[in-house]
Design an enzyme around this catalytic site. Sequence first.
Site, PDB file in Angstrom:
ATOM      1  N   HIS A   4      -8.134  -5.535   7.451  1.00 33.89           N
ATOM      2  CA  HIS A   4      -7.899  -4.495   8.461  1.00 33.89           C
ATOM      3  C   HIS A   4      -8.188  -5.051   9.853  1.00 33.89           C
ATOM      4  O   HIS A   4      -9.331  -5.367  10.193  1.00 33.89           O
ATOM      5  CB  HIS A   4      -8.723  -3.227   8.235  1.00 33.89           C
ATOM      6  CG  HIS A   4      -8.075  -2.013   8.869  1.00 33.89           C
ATOM      7  ND1 HIS A   4      -7.195  -1.199   8.187  1.00 33.89           N
ATOM      8  CD2 HIS A   4      -8.146  -1.516  10.108  1.00 33.89           C
ATOM      9  CE1 HIS A   4      -6.772  -0.234   8.991  1.00 33.89           C
ATOM     10  NE2 HIS A   4      -7.338  -0.412  10.179  1.00 33.89           N
TER      11      HIS A   4
ATOM     12  N   GLU B 180      -2.617  -1.693  -3.173  1.00 38.49           N
ATOM     13  CA  GLU B 180      -3.696  -0.879  -2.605  1.00 38.49           C
ATOM     14  C   GLU B 180      -3.307   0.586  -2.643  1.00 38.49           C
ATOM     15  O   GLU B 180      -2.123   0.929  -2.580  1.00 38.49           O
ATOM     16  CB  GLU B 180      -3.930  -1.247  -1.138  1.00 38.49           C
ATOM     17  CG  GLU B 180      -4.335  -2.678  -0.880  1.00 38.49           C
ATOM     18  CD  GLU B 180      -4.536  -2.941   0.604  1.00 38.49           C
ATOM     19  OE1 GLU B 180      -5.173  -3.969   0.911  1.00 38.49           O
ATOM     20  OE2 GLU B 180      -4.069  -2.139   1.441  1.00 38.49           O
TER      21      GLU B 180
ATOM     22  N   HIS C   6       6.466   4.185   4.081  1.00 43.16           N
ATOM     23  CA  HIS C   6       6.806   2.760   4.238  1.00 43.16           C
ATOM     24  C   HIS C   6       7.120   2.180   2.863  1.00 43.16           C
ATOM     25  O   HIS C   6       8.281   2.148   2.466  1.00 43.16           O
ATOM     26  CB  HIS C   6       5.728   1.975   4.997  1.00 43.16           C
ATOM     27  CG  HIS C   6       4.316   2.406   4.752  1.00 43.16           C
ATOM     28  ND1 HIS C   6       3.711   2.285   3.515  1.00 43.16           N
ATOM     29  CD2 HIS C   6       3.389   2.930   5.590  1.00 43.16           C
ATOM     30  CE1 HIS C   6       2.468   2.726   3.603  1.00 43.16           C
ATOM     31  NE2 HIS C   6       2.233   3.129   4.844  1.00 43.16           N
TER      32      HIS C   6
ATOM     33  N   HIS D 140       0.861  -1.184   0.000  1.00 39.96           N
ATOM     34  CA  HIS D 140       0.000   0.000   0.000  1.00 39.96           C
ATOM     35  C   HIS D 140       0.902   1.241   0.000  1.00 39.96           C
ATOM     36  O   HIS D 140       1.161   1.822   1.047  1.00 39.96           O
ATOM     37  CB  HIS D 140      -0.910  -0.006   1.231  1.00 39.96           C
ATOM     38  CG  HIS D 140      -1.962   1.050   1.226  1.00 39.96           C
ATOM     39  ND1 HIS D 140      -3.231   0.843   1.734  1.00 39.96           N
ATOM     40  CD2 HIS D 140      -1.958   2.321   0.775  1.00 39.96           C
ATOM     41  CE1 HIS D 140      -3.943   1.947   1.605  1.00 39.96           C
ATOM     42  NE2 HIS D 140      -3.171   2.861   1.030  1.00 39.96           N
TER      43      HIS D 140
END
Length: 237
Positions: free
Chosen positions: A190, A70, A50, A43
Amino acid sequence: MTKLSVNVNKIATLRNSRGGDTPNLVKVAADVQRFGGEGITIHPRPDERHIRYQDAYDLKPIVHTEYNIEGNPIPKFIDLVIAIKPTQVTLVPDAIDAITSNAGWDTIKHKTFLQEVISEFKRNDIRTSIFVDPILGMIDGAKDTGTDRIELYTEAYAEGYSKGNKNAINPYIDSAKLAFDLGLGLNAGHDLSLENIQFFKENIPELLEVSIGHALISESLYLGLENVINMYLRKLK
């Protein structure tokens, strides 16, 4: 069968904290697959705090399972996905400064925008999924966008389950049934963890894929990455 896609964002966070290349993201992704993981999820965010955009290119040659990217479909993200052509793109309505994903799409308000973006990805033979809350109206709206799948945002389930409230699964059961009736594939993600994944899977039999990162990597600090991946696989199957 429900596939386990491992989100490796946290590996990139650890690497970036020292400015070098340890741990090596590509090696970890290769190991995840060698240990039985059935997909790799990343993501990237605009600030690249990151996952870096270059990571998406570096991972492409070694991901031989499912490759899921994502993100919020800003122009830079759209260009990245079309250039790489992953197995799947998951559209998430992240604010630029969001620490983590915290809401699904309003598929009615953003219908036209999502239709345009999804059409572009599908022209490039990329499977599409959109991140949605377990709200029936939003799932109805997702069908109208042309998406192949939805990803149910499972934070509310995970929070309820941790407090002993197993009824927190009920909106997800209803959402899954509607998605199935509409012909939408079903993913979830999640805050899913070793603690709550089996109950979720048992109640959502149509589930095609889960994307798990933070919990899986955290659990691996104590139990080992290979062991944890196989613990998830057993719970999912």
